[in-house]
Design a protein around this motif. Sequence first.
Motif, PDB file in Angstrom:
ATOM      1  N   ARG A   1      21.509   5.285 -25.090  1.00 32.56           N
ATOM      2  CA  ARG A   1      20.924   6.191 -26.085  1.00 32.56           C
ATOM      3  C   ARG A   1      19.630   6.734 -25.502  1.00 32.56           C
ATOM      4  NH1 ARG A   1      19.127   3.957 -31.729  1.00 32.56           N
ATOM      5  NH2 ARG A   1      17.184   3.671 -30.628  1.00 32.56           N
ATOM      6  N   ILE A   2      19.483   8.044 -25.487  1.00 30.08           N
ATOM      7  CA  ILE A   2      18.328   8.707 -24.890  1.00 30.08           C
ATOM      8  C   ILE A   2      17.193   8.876 -25.899  1.00 30.08           C
ATOM      9  CG2 ILE A   2      17.529  10.842 -23.773  1.00 30.08           C
ATOM     10  CD1 ILE A   2      19.487   9.116 -22.084  1.00 30.08           C
ATOM     11  N   THR A   3      17.514   9.188 -27.138  1.00 32.02           N
ATOM     12  CA  THR A   3      16.485   9.437 -28.150  1.00 32.02           C
ATOM     13  C   THR A   3      15.860   8.125 -28.620  1.00 32.02           C
ATOM     14  OG1 THR A   3      18.293   9.571 -29.740  1.00 32.02           O
ATOM     15  CG2 THR A   3      17.348  11.637 -28.994  1.00 32.02           C
ATOM     16  N   PRO A   4      14.572   8.186 -28.951  1.00 30.82           N
ATOM     17  CA  PRO A   4      13.896   7.002 -29.463  1.00 30.82           C
ATOM     18  C   PRO A   4      14.501   6.537 -30.789  1.00 30.82           C
ATOM     19  CG  PRO A   4      12.320   8.764 -28.983  1.00 30.82           C
ATOM     20  CD  PRO A   4      13.692   9.335 -28.879  1.00 30.82           C
ATOM     21  N   GLY A   5      14.193   5.326 -31.173  1.00 30.88           N
ATOM     22  CA  GLY A   5      14.750   4.755 -32.385  1.00 30.88           C
ATOM     23  C   GLY A   5      14.081   5.173 -33.675  1.00 30.88           C
ATOM     24  N   PHE A   6      13.103   6.030 -33.630  1.00 30.52           N
ATOM     25  CA  PHE A   6      12.407   6.428 -34.841  1.00 30.52           C
ATOM     26  C   PHE A   6      13.159   7.560 -35.535  1.00 30.52           C
ATOM     27  CE2 PHE A   6       9.218   4.929 -31.805  1.00 30.52           C
ATOM     28  CZ  PHE A   6       8.774   3.805 -32.491  1.00 30.52           C
ATOM     29  N   PRO A   7      13.400   7.459 -36.825  1.00 34.44           N
ATOM     30  CA  PRO A   7      14.186   8.481 -37.536  1.00 34.44           C
ATOM     31  C   PRO A   7      13.675   9.905 -37.373  1.00 34.44           C
ATOM     32  CG  PRO A   7      13.886   6.561 -38.915  1.00 34.44           C
ATOM     33  CD  PRO A   7      13.038   6.358 -37.691  1.00 34.44           C
ATOM     34  N   ALA A   8      12.380  10.092 -37.205  1.00 35.93           N
ATOM     35  CA  ALA A   8      11.842  11.446 -37.074  1.00 35.93           C
ATOM     36  C   ALA A   8      12.356  12.146 -35.817  1.00 35.93           C
ATOM     37  CB  ALA A   8      10.323  11.405 -37.051  1.00 35.93           C
ATOM     38  N   PHE A   9      12.748  11.361 -34.811  1.00 37.23           N
ATOM     39  CA  PHE A   9      13.223  11.930 -33.553  1.00 37.23           C
ATOM     40  C   PHE A   9      14.740  11.948 -33.459  1.00 37.23           C
ATOM     41  CE2 PHE A   9       9.048  10.115 -32.438  1.00 37.23           C
ATOM     42  CZ  PHE A   9       8.422  11.286 -32.067  1.00 37.23           C
ATOM     43  N   ARG A  10      15.424  11.511 -34.495  1.00 38.95           N
ATOM     44  CA  ARG A  10      16.858  11.303 -34.400  1.00 38.95           C
ATOM     45  C   ARG A  10      17.669  12.434 -35.016  1.00 38.95           C
ATOM     46  NH1 ARG A  10      17.989   5.338 -36.173  1.00 38.95           N
ATOM     47  NH2 ARG A  10      20.070   5.959 -35.518  1.00 38.95           N
ATOM     48  N   ASN A  11      17.223  13.643 -34.849  1.00 34.97           N
ATOM     49  CA  ASN A  11      17.981  14.773 -35.354  1.00 34.97           C
ATOM     50  C   ASN A  11      18.088  15.818 -34.241  1.00 34.97           C
ATOM     51  OD1 ASN A  11      19.444  16.356 -37.066  1.00 34.97           O
ATOM     52  ND2 ASN A  11      17.664  17.231 -38.076  1.00 34.97           N
ATOM     53  N   VAL A  12      18.775  15.447 -33.167  1.00 42.13           N
ATOM     54  CA  VAL A  12      18.918  16.334 -32.021  1.00 42.13           C
ATOM     55  C   VAL A  12      19.826  17.492 -32.406  1.00 42.13           C
ATOM     56  CG1 VAL A  12      19.730  16.524 -29.639  1.00 42.13           C
ATOM     57  CG2 VAL A  12      18.551  14.449 -30.400  1.00 42.13           C
ATOM     58  N   THR A  13      19.357  18.714 -32.195  1.00 47.49           N
ATOM     59  CA  THR A  13      20.143  19.895 -32.551  1.00 47.49           C
ATOM     60  C   THR A  13      20.621  20.669 -31.330  1.00 47.49           C
ATOM     61  OG1 THR A  13      18.139  21.214 -32.754  1.00 47.49           O
ATOM     62  CG2 THR A  13      18.985  20.178 -34.768  1.00 47.49           C
ATOM     63  N   ASP A  14      19.968  20.468 -30.185  1.00 43.31           N
ATOM     64  CA  ASP A  14      20.378  21.176 -28.983  1.00 43.31           C
ATOM     65  C   ASP A  14      19.895  20.389 -27.772  1.00 43.31           C
ATOM     66  OD1 ASP A  14      21.568  23.186 -27.501  1.00 43.31           O
ATOM     67  OD2 ASP A  14      19.820  24.490 -27.572  1.00 43.31           O
ATOM     68  N   PHE A  15      20.606  20.505 -26.660  1.00 43.78           N
ATOM     69  CA  PHE A  15      20.205  19.817 -25.443  1.00 43.78           C
ATOM     70  C   PHE A  15      20.815  20.516 -24.241  1.00 43.78           C
ATOM     71  CE2 PHE A  15      24.107  17.966 -26.872  1.00 43.78           C
ATOM     72  CZ  PHE A  15      24.837  17.671 -25.729  1.00 43.78           C
ATOM     73  N   ALA A  16      20.211  20.292 -23.063  1.00 42.87           N
ATOM     74  CA  ALA A  16      20.705  20.908 -21.830  1.00 42.87           C
ATOM     75  C   ALA A  16      20.330  20.029 -20.646  1.00 42.87           C
ATOM     76  CB  ALA A  16      20.108  22.296 -21.647  1.00 42.87           C
ATOM     77  N   TRP A  17      21.219  19.963 -19.678  1.00 35.43           N
ATOM     78  CA  TRP A  17      20.949  19.274 -18.412  1.00 35.43           C
ATOM     79  C   TRP A  17      20.085  20.171 -17.534  1.00 35.43           C
ATOM     80  CZ3 TRP A  17      22.449  14.389 -17.198  1.00 35.43           C
ATOM     81  CH2 TRP A  17      23.475  13.805 -17.938  1.00 35.43           C
TER      82      TRP A  17
ATOM     83  N   TRP B   1      17.505  15.434 -15.406  1.00 34.31           N
ATOM     84  CA  TRP B   1      16.807  15.448 -16.684  1.00 34.31           C
ATOM     85  C   TRP B   1      17.677  16.077 -17.773  1.00 34.31           C
ATOM     86  CZ3 TRP B   1      12.201  13.022 -16.785  1.00 34.31           C
ATOM     87  CH2 TRP B   1      11.556  12.829 -15.569  1.00 34.31           C
ATOM     88  N   ILE B   2      17.360  15.731 -19.018  1.00 35.11           N
ATOM     89  CA  ILE B   2      17.972  16.384 -20.168  1.00 35.11           C
ATOM     90  C   ILE B   2      16.836  16.806 -21.088  1.00 35.11           C
ATOM     91  CG2 ILE B   2      19.467  16.149 -22.169  1.00 35.11           C
ATOM     92  CD1 ILE B   2      20.980  13.991 -20.701  1.00 35.11           C
ATOM     93  N   ALA B   3      16.827  18.069 -21.441  1.00 37.01           N
ATOM     94  CA  ALA B   3      15.864  18.569 -22.425  1.00 37.01           C
ATOM     95  C   ALA B   3      16.581  18.602 -23.769  1.00 37.01           C
ATOM     96  CB  ALA B   3      15.398  19.968 -22.047  1.00 37.01           C
ATOM     97  N   TYR B   4      15.860  18.202 -24.816  1.00 39.97           N
ATOM     98  CA  TYR B   4      16.472  18.227 -26.148  1.00 39.97           C
ATOM     99  C   TYR B   4      15.446  18.560 -27.201  1.00 39.97           C
ATOM    100  CZ  TYR B   4      14.637  13.470 -26.811  1.00 39.97           C
ATOM    101  OH  TYR B   4      13.815  12.369 -26.921  1.00 39.97           O
ATOM    102  N   ARG B   5      15.976  19.014 -28.332  1.00 41.82           N
ATOM    103  CA  ARG B   5      15.092  19.273 -29.477  1.00 41.82           C
ATOM    104  C   ARG B   5      15.834  18.887 -30.733  1.00 41.82           C
ATOM    105  NH1 ARG B   5      15.450  25.506 -31.089  1.00 41.82           N
ATOM    106  NH2 ARG B   5      17.574  25.798 -30.461  1.00 41.82           N
TER     107      ARG B   5
END
Length: 85
Positions: A59-75, A81-85
């Motif tokens: 799992r790449i995203t941190p465990g905090f709920p505020a960060f757990r709503n990934v809507t887009d990502f790219a290699w 690296w992977i960029a995400y938002r």
Amino acid sequence: SDAQGAKFFQPILIHEPGGNVLAFRWSPDGNRLAYVANVVNAFSGDLYVVGANGQGTVRITPGFPAFRNVTDFAWSPDGAWIAYR
């Protein structure tokens, strides 16, 4: 393969049953798969990376709920690296 030489592939479970894979993208070299998924009864998506063989899920995203709503990502072009938002 069949008599005509067509290759068949076995499906690989990449996420726990009951969760939803919302989006996925192969790494530039094709050796890893990044995907956004949620677990049962969760409304937010986490970002994961797994090997092409279905092993080594991280799992790449941190465990905090505020960060757990990934809507887009790219290699990145080199796959480091992977960029995400």
